[in-house]
Design a protein around this motif. Sequence first.
Motif, PDB file in Angstrom:
ATOM      1  N   LEU A 178       1.001  -1.108   0.102  1.00 29.56           N
ATOM      2  CA  LEU A 178      -0.236   0.000  -0.041  1.00 29.56           C
ATOM      3  C   LEU A 178       0.990   1.074  -0.066  1.00 29.56           C
ATOM      4  O   LEU A 178       1.752   1.260   0.718  1.00 29.56           O
ATOM      5  CB  LEU A 178      -0.762   0.198   1.143  1.00 29.56           C
ATOM      6  CG  LEU A 178      -2.018  -1.017   1.532  1.00 29.56           C
ATOM      7  CD1 LEU A 178      -2.287  -1.083   2.716  1.00 29.56           C
ATOM      8  CD2 LEU A 178      -3.082  -0.975   0.580  1.00 29.56           C
ATOM      9  N   PRO A 193      -3.394   0.740  -3.541  1.00 29.55           N
ATOM     10  CA  PRO A 193      -2.707  -0.568  -3.797  1.00 29.55           C
ATOM     11  C   PRO A 193      -1.613  -0.432  -4.738  1.00 29.55           C
ATOM     12  O   PRO A 193      -1.619   0.156  -5.901  1.00 29.55           O
ATOM     13  CB  PRO A 193      -3.923  -1.430  -4.175  1.00 29.55           C
ATOM     14  CG  PRO A 193      -4.620  -0.363  -4.817  1.00 29.55           C
ATOM     15  CD  PRO A 193      -4.590   0.798  -4.214  1.00 29.55           C
ATOM     16  N   LYS A 206      -8.301   2.106   2.170  1.00 29.57           N
ATOM     17  CA  LYS A 206      -9.024   3.057   1.162  1.00 29.57           C
ATOM     18  C   LYS A 206      -9.342   4.275   2.150  1.00 29.57           C
ATOM     19  O   LYS A 206      -9.596   5.433   1.626  1.00 29.57           O
ATOM     20  CB  LYS A 206     -10.020   2.271   0.472  1.00 29.57           C
ATOM     21  CG  LYS A 206     -10.524   3.114  -0.561  1.00 29.57           C
ATOM     22  CD  LYS A 206     -11.604   2.402  -1.245  1.00 29.57           C
ATOM     23  CE  LYS A 206     -12.370   3.015  -2.452  1.00 29.57           C
ATOM     24  NZ  LYS A 206     -13.390   2.326  -3.058  1.00 29.57           N
ATOM     25  N   GLU A 253      -7.932  -9.519   3.386  1.00 24.86           N
ATOM     26  CA  GLU A 253      -7.267  -8.819   2.188  1.00 24.86           C
ATOM     27  C   GLU A 253      -8.349  -7.779   2.253  1.00 24.86           C
ATOM     28  O   GLU A 253      -8.132  -6.689   1.878  1.00 24.86           O
ATOM     29  CB  GLU A 253      -7.055  -9.570   1.110  1.00 24.86           C
ATOM     30  CG  GLU A 253      -6.478  -8.565   0.088  1.00 24.86           C
ATOM     31  CD  GLU A 253      -6.037  -9.373  -1.105  1.00 24.86           C
ATOM     32  OE1 GLU A 253      -5.132  -8.916  -1.883  1.00 24.86           O
ATOM     33  OE2 GLU A 253      -6.547 -10.333  -1.436  1.00 24.86           O
ATOM     34  N   ARG A 254      -9.683  -8.079   2.106  1.00 26.15           N
ATOM     35  CA  ARG A 254     -10.716  -7.180   1.960  1.00 26.15           C
ATOM     36  C   ARG A 254     -10.979  -6.241   3.198  1.00 26.15           C
ATOM     37  O   ARG A 254     -11.117  -5.146   2.593  1.00 26.15           O
ATOM     38  CB  ARG A 254     -12.232  -7.875   1.757  1.00 26.15           C
ATOM     39  CG  ARG A 254     -12.193  -8.511   0.457  1.00 26.15           C
ATOM     40  CD  ARG A 254     -13.833  -9.078   0.221  1.00 26.15           C
ATOM     41  NE  ARG A 254     -14.268  -9.900   1.177  1.00 26.15           N
ATOM     42  CZ  ARG A 254     -14.309 -11.077   1.230  1.00 26.15           C
ATOM     43  NH1 ARG A 254     -13.670 -12.097   0.268  1.00 26.15           N
ATOM     44  NH2 ARG A 254     -14.812 -11.768   2.475  1.00 26.15           N
ATOM     45  N   ASN A 274      -7.790  -3.635   2.881  1.00 27.81           N
ATOM     46  CA  ASN A 274      -7.865  -2.763   1.783  1.00 27.81           C
ATOM     47  C   ASN A 274      -9.010  -1.702   1.994  1.00 27.81           C
ATOM     48  O   ASN A 274      -8.809  -0.666   1.594  1.00 27.81           O
ATOM     49  CB  ASN A 274      -8.086  -3.547   0.397  1.00 27.81           C
ATOM     50  CG  ASN A 274      -6.776  -4.226   0.065  1.00 27.81           C
ATOM     51  OD1 ASN A 274      -5.853  -3.847   0.596  1.00 27.81           O
ATOM     52  ND2 ASN A 274      -7.211  -5.327  -0.974  1.00 27.81           N
TER      53      ASN A 274
END
Length: 604
Positions: A336, A437, A431, A423-424, A427
Amino acid sequence: MRRFAFQANEIGLQDCSGGKKAPEQARQRHSTLKWNGWGYKDSKFQINSRGQVEFTGNSGRYKISGQELPYLREWAEKAVGMNISYRTPTQELDEIVVLPPVRNADFLDAVKRSEIEYSDKKEDRLFHSHGHTCHEIFALRHDTIKRVPDLVVWPESHEDVEKLVRAACLSNVCLIPFGGGTSVSGALTCPADEKRMIVSLDMTAMNKILWIDRENLTVRAEAGIIGFELDDQLQKKGFCTGHEPDSREMSSLGGWVATRASGMKKNVYGNIEDLLVHVRMVTPTGVVERSCQVPRISAGPDIHEFIMGSEGILGVITEVTLKIRPLPQVRKFGSLVFPDFETGVNCLREIAKQRCAPASIRLVDNNQFQFGHALKDKPGWLRAFSDGVKRIYVTKFKGFDPQKLCVATILYEGTKENVSMQERLVNAIAKSFGALPAGGENGERGYLLTYVIAYLRDFGLDYSVVAESFETSVPWDRVVDLCRNVKERVRRESEARASLVAPPFVSCRVTQTYDSGACVYFYMVINYRGVDDPVAFYDEIEKAARREILDNGGSISHHHGIGKIRKEWVTETISKVGVDMLRAVKAQTDPHNVFGSGNILSKL
């Protein structure tokens, strides 16, 4: 209980076909390592015939082996003022003068009767005289080691260790346990005022896995086994410890316990205190261990807490039982990009708060981000085009300042479902903090480069540049301030003491996250060209940095331990009563100071 013992033909460590004894294998390993620097003899950064930096060595060991790094020299010249015209070659082994060994006839007789292998050769004594602090390596390259072990012994079993400790008590000699030799706290240096015979107790011949318990998911191994070898053998059986300190390919299991070590993937697998199930230690007054190998016990103060972090002052660890896990189904990298360090820290704090931290997540500041780019190999035209597009997108369209942005590298491990869910979540949190990413390739590269960065210290020393790392743990609300203040303190103290050819380079990364805080790792690089006493100068700057860390609410260490170089802050850290408690345990366990390395405690 579904345990199975390892046989010689299963592991390949014990001698079964070639007739070699375990100490010979330990010697063979040492013969592949540098005597005056980090890592393998064939692996190093050097200037090639084209005037560029390249990394040499076995191509199967590190991914950058054999590669030319066209940006590294330019970075070093700009960032730290390195000049390849000012080469500072190291002295050769045969140039170093080592005093004749102190001999204790009674102890030597006992060793000979026990048939334990030993040596008083200069090269063996010198190899076991140091760890990897700046002071120690600089002395090996340009000065001399004032006191080295008088004898090196290689026990092959717990019983051998008991014999050696008993003989040391009867003969009044000093024992210093030696594992992988990777200490960065001065723990292996011999006390200069020690008049007794000093014996280095090299544990690396005790390198066997004794059993694996599949049902209870534990492994029992001898303390001298090197971390990389331990995991390599476990992986062949479908398991792992998950414990991966940066020194994993060099450091030993016993050393992990003795220093309260931490690993890159502690978010999933835990630190050494979380992994430890049972430990066996030989002391001058007997063997200390629990009577059972259970996940938890309420039996007064935990004796494991006396052993973990004891750094060889109470005895020597011989056998360890650790938790293990089946190999993860999925291993996935990510990265990231954040607009600045503070934003990145706040994001990692939120990830920790929501308890969704991946196996490893490490945030590097802009200085370390720029340095990481300098370690890239020369890209082809397609990759250069792609990198250019990414750079334009990040800087022009998203407005990230190249002089402020920072990067987090990520490793996910687990089942396919868990990794996908993790991961979801990560992220989504990232965000919300404006992160972008940056792909798995950058994450994997950052993860793997961890194992070669240590080689840069020796490259720097070739050109009057000294580098060192130090770490701390700190509450979340102090992370940003501590990082900023330590960097400023280093610059201020350096300018006040000498006129340097370039400002000191200081970078940091948040390398471990917890509910209540984080581990912060600093790298400090100073060009000492023109400085009269580089080691003394560096020592003053490092002490000032540690003082700043403590003043900003940080700890004396997160995982490297105390050794000798941090002893002056022990009382401040754990209180006078706490130090008196340690002294009382030492006096009861080792009344004659047989384990006399002088670590942790200033006085006995």
